[in-house]
Design a protein around this motif. Structure first.
Motif, PDB file in Angstrom:
ATOM      1  N   ASN A  82      -4.835   3.580  -1.468  1.00  0.00           N
ATOM      2  CA  ASN A  82      -3.843   2.971  -0.580  1.00  0.00           C
ATOM      3  C   ASN A  82      -3.659   3.771   0.697  1.00  0.00           C
ATOM      4  O   ASN A  82      -3.520   3.215   1.796  1.00  0.00           O
ATOM      5  CB  ASN A  82      -2.494   2.875  -1.296  1.00  0.00           C
ATOM      6  N   LEU A  83      -3.614   5.098   0.558  1.00  0.00           N
ATOM      7  CA  LEU A  83      -3.341   5.941   1.725  1.00  0.00           C
ATOM      8  C   LEU A  83      -4.547   6.076   2.640  1.00  0.00           C
ATOM      9  O   LEU A  83      -4.387   6.230   3.855  1.00  0.00           O
ATOM     10  CB  LEU A  83      -2.850   7.317   1.266  1.00  0.00           C
ATOM     11  N   ILE A  84      -5.747   6.017   2.079  1.00  0.00           N
ATOM     12  CA  ILE A  84      -6.931   6.022   2.938  1.00  0.00           C
ATOM     13  C   ILE A  84      -6.883   4.809   3.862  1.00  0.00           C
ATOM     14  O   ILE A  84      -7.139   4.902   5.074  1.00  0.00           O
ATOM     15  CB  ILE A  84      -8.213   6.019   2.086  1.00  0.00           C
TER      16      ILE A  84
ATOM     17  N   LEU B  26       0.829  -1.202   0.000  1.00  0.00           N
ATOM     18  CA  LEU B  26       0.000   0.000   0.000  1.00  0.00           C
ATOM     19  C   LEU B  26       0.866   1.256   0.000  1.00  0.00           C
ATOM     20  O   LEU B  26       0.659   2.172  -0.798  1.00  0.00           O
ATOM     21  CB  LEU B  26      -0.930   0.001   1.214  1.00  0.00           C
ATOM     22  N   ALA B  27       1.855   1.299   0.886  1.00  0.00           N
ATOM     23  CA  ALA B  27       2.712   2.482   0.986  1.00  0.00           C
ATOM     24  C   ALA B  27       3.568   2.670  -0.255  1.00  0.00           C
ATOM     25  O   ALA B  27       3.941   3.799  -0.603  1.00  0.00           O
ATOM     26  CB  ALA B  27       3.599   2.384   2.221  1.00  0.00           C
TER      27      ALA B  27
ATOM     28  N   PRO C  55      -1.346  -8.187  -6.029  1.00  0.00           N
ATOM     29  CA  PRO C  55      -0.504  -7.341  -5.186  1.00  0.00           C
ATOM     30  C   PRO C  55       0.979  -7.523  -5.482  1.00  0.00           C
ATOM     31  O   PRO C  55       1.460  -8.652  -5.649  1.00  0.00           O
ATOM     32  CB  PRO C  55      -0.840  -7.817  -3.763  1.00  0.00           C
ATOM     33  N   GLY C  56       1.691  -6.411  -5.566  1.00  0.00           N
ATOM     34  CA  GLY C  56       3.135  -6.429  -5.756  1.00  0.00           C
ATOM     35  C   GLY C  56       3.596  -6.583  -7.187  1.00  0.00           C
ATOM     36  O   GLY C  56       4.787  -6.449  -7.474  1.00  0.00           O
TER      37      GLY C  56
ATOM     38  N   GLY D 157      12.103   6.331  -8.877  1.00  0.00           N
ATOM     39  CA  GLY D 157      11.716   5.205  -8.053  1.00  0.00           C
ATOM     40  C   GLY D 157      10.746   5.670  -6.992  1.00  0.00           C
ATOM     41  O   GLY D 157      10.681   6.862  -6.671  1.00  0.00           O
ATOM     42  N   TYR D 158       9.965   4.744  -6.445  1.00  0.00           N
ATOM     43  CA  TYR D 158       9.011   5.094  -5.393  1.00  0.00           C
ATOM     44  C   TYR D 158       9.160   4.110  -4.258  1.00  0.00           C
ATOM     45  O   TYR D 158       9.047   2.896  -4.442  1.00  0.00           O
ATOM     46  CB  TYR D 158       7.576   5.068  -5.921  1.00  0.00           C
ATOM     47  N   GLY D 159       9.460   4.638  -3.067  1.00  0.00           N
ATOM     48  CA  GLY D 159       9.612   3.819  -1.887  1.00  0.00           C
ATOM     49  C   GLY D 159       8.343   3.782  -1.071  1.00  0.00           C
ATOM     50  O   GLY D 159       7.251   3.579  -1.591  1.00  0.00           O
ATOM     51  N   LEU D 160       8.459   3.995   0.227  1.00  0.00           N
ATOM     52  CA  LEU D 160       7.296   3.974   1.116  1.00  0.00           C
ATOM     53  C   LEU D 160       6.795   5.401   1.295  1.00  0.00           C
ATOM     54  O   LEU D 160       7.242   6.139   2.161  1.00  0.00           O
ATOM     55  CB  LEU D 160       7.665   3.330   2.457  1.00  0.00           C
ATOM     56  N   GLY D 161       5.886   5.794   0.409  1.00  0.00           N
ATOM     57  CA  GLY D 161       5.337   7.140   0.453  1.00  0.00           C
ATOM     58  C   GLY D 161       6.343   8.208   0.084  1.00  0.00           C
ATOM     59  O   GLY D 161       6.247   9.334   0.577  1.00  0.00           O
TER      60      GLY D 161
END
Length: 414
Positions: free
Chosen positions: A216-218, A160-161, A206-207, A337-341
């Motif tokens: 995801n953030l909600i 999600l993050a 997922p993934g 790139g995108y990590g955790l938020g």
């Protein structure tokens, strides 16, 4: 481009990148299409050397002035404030244009602004604190905490993050778009927002892929509330904002907007005509994009979120958890790139934000310990690109030519 719910996806990735009515709802965030991507992380930024940013001499500052004014003219931006700070190469803080087109009131550095999907960095920070406390695990499934989530027994908090859940983005739902634009001051609850998402099938297992989704953030906001026993706003206030010394940052309950602030100009309306959105209710963005801040607080937050360290040297989250946050698998956006938020775009770490009438960009370059913050009072795209991204690109081409914040234009509406 037609005024459909897909346009409300802008903000972070968007054009994407570091922001919601997606990305950055609250940020709109314009997310790239859900295409398969490598899971290989973007190479880590080099050890700080201070040589990756040019000295901000008067000549360079004149170049920056010209570049900012050029983007303003090209993209028809009413007002913008830019802040660039380095430990040893100088700093640059300038405001251009107007905060209010009706009165001619000038833009200035001390104004509050809506930050859209930059809210995601605060929500994920709250989640990571709970990870440090042992109250949640990043590889726990969301179904452990929230009932009724499609694939909830398979989707992890980490996915999600990291925007790899496969869940539909509620801010792309046509019904949501109609509900929001028909009454921009109406409040939305988190469960209402999830309802718009869950009426759609999951997009992929997922993934498997990267897909920027405010949904995801909600869900992560609900996890923070359940496991902390506090509202998300209260938790962020007491455990994130206060320790970080952010006195001009808040999570509004409704459409409150502290003075002074700029008026915001958007075409994300029922008619497609440009309207002033300053009094719109950002509750539809909630954990994904409802927050408010100002230039100075964002300057502090840029380094804090990129390093996990507070201004006094203590840590907001542990070094081990921060290391996990900064694992930034590749996205469909070249060089990003995108990590955790959080994004890593050519070495610049942070997030952007976009919601009707406002955009922001808050990024930190560890190799030079440099911070760039851009805030502006429109979210109207120019040739498919978010104006905050245009500013980031133009500025970094001058000051950090080896690290250009060069996100591509927003994909066409699907």
């Amino acid at each position: 481009m037609p005024h459909t719910s897909a346009r409300l996806r802008r903000g972070a990735v968007a054009a994407t990148a570091v922001g919601m009515l997606v990305v950055p709802a609250a940020g709109w965030a314009a997310a790239p299409p859900p295409s398969a991507v490598s899971t290989a992380p973007v190479p880590p930024s080099p050890t700080p050397s201070g040589n990756d940013v040019r000295e901000l001499t008067p000549a360079v500052q004149r170049q920056l002035d010209a570049a900012v004014r050029g983007v303003m003219r090209e993209a028809n931006v009413p007002g913008v404030t830019v802040g660039l700070w380095t430990p040893d190469k100088g700093h640059y803080v300038r405001s251009f244009g107007v905060a209010d087109k009706d009165t001619g009131r000038r833009m200035s550095p001390g104004l509050y602004t809506r930050i859209g999907s930059e809210t995601k960095t605060f929500t994920v920070t709250a989640l990571l604190q709970l990870v440090d406390q042992g109250k949640v695990g990043l590889d726990d499934t969301i179904g452990t905490y929230v009932d009724g989530v499609p694939n909830g027994d398979r989707i992890t908090l980490r996915e999600l993050a990291g925007m790899r859940s496969g869940l539909f983005n509620y801010s792309e739902d046509d019904g949501f778009f109609k509900a929001l634009t028909s009454d921009p001051q109406r409040p939305f609850t988190p469960r209402q927002l999830l309802g718009y998402a869950f009426r759609h099938p999951v997009l992929f297992p997922p993934g498997e892929k990267f897909f920027y989704s405010n949904t995801n953030l909600i869900l992560l906001g609900l996890v923070v509330e359940r496991m902390s026993g506090q509202s998300l706003a209260d938790y962020i206030q007491h455990h994130v904002l206060v320790p970080a010394g952010l006195r001009h940052t808040l999570f509004p309950a409704g459409n409150e907007f502290p003075e002074p602030h700029p008026q915001g100009y958007t075409d994300q309306t029922a008619t497609g005509r440009v309207e002033d959105s300053a009094d719109w209710n950002p509750s539809w963005g909630w954990a994904a994009g409802a927050m408010i801040s100002d230039l100075e607080d964002l300057r502090v937050w840029a380094r804090t979120v990129a390093t996990g360290q507070l201004p006094d040297g203590s840590r907001l989250i542990s070094a081990a958890t921060q290391k996990q946050r900064l694992i930034t698998p590749a996205t469909p956006i070249p060089g990003a790139g995108y990590g955790l938020g959080i994004f890593d775009v050519q070495g610049w770490i942070g997030h952007n934000g976009s919601l009707p009438g406002y955009e922001s960009l808050t990024i930190y370059l560890p190799s030079a310990q440099a911070t760039l913050v851009v805030v502006l009072n429109t979210d109207i795209n120019y040739k498919g690109a978010e104006p905050s991204t245009l500013f980031g690109d133009a500025i970094t081409k001058i000051v950090s030519p080896d690290h250009v914040f060069n996100l591509p234009a927003e994909p066409a509406a699907r």
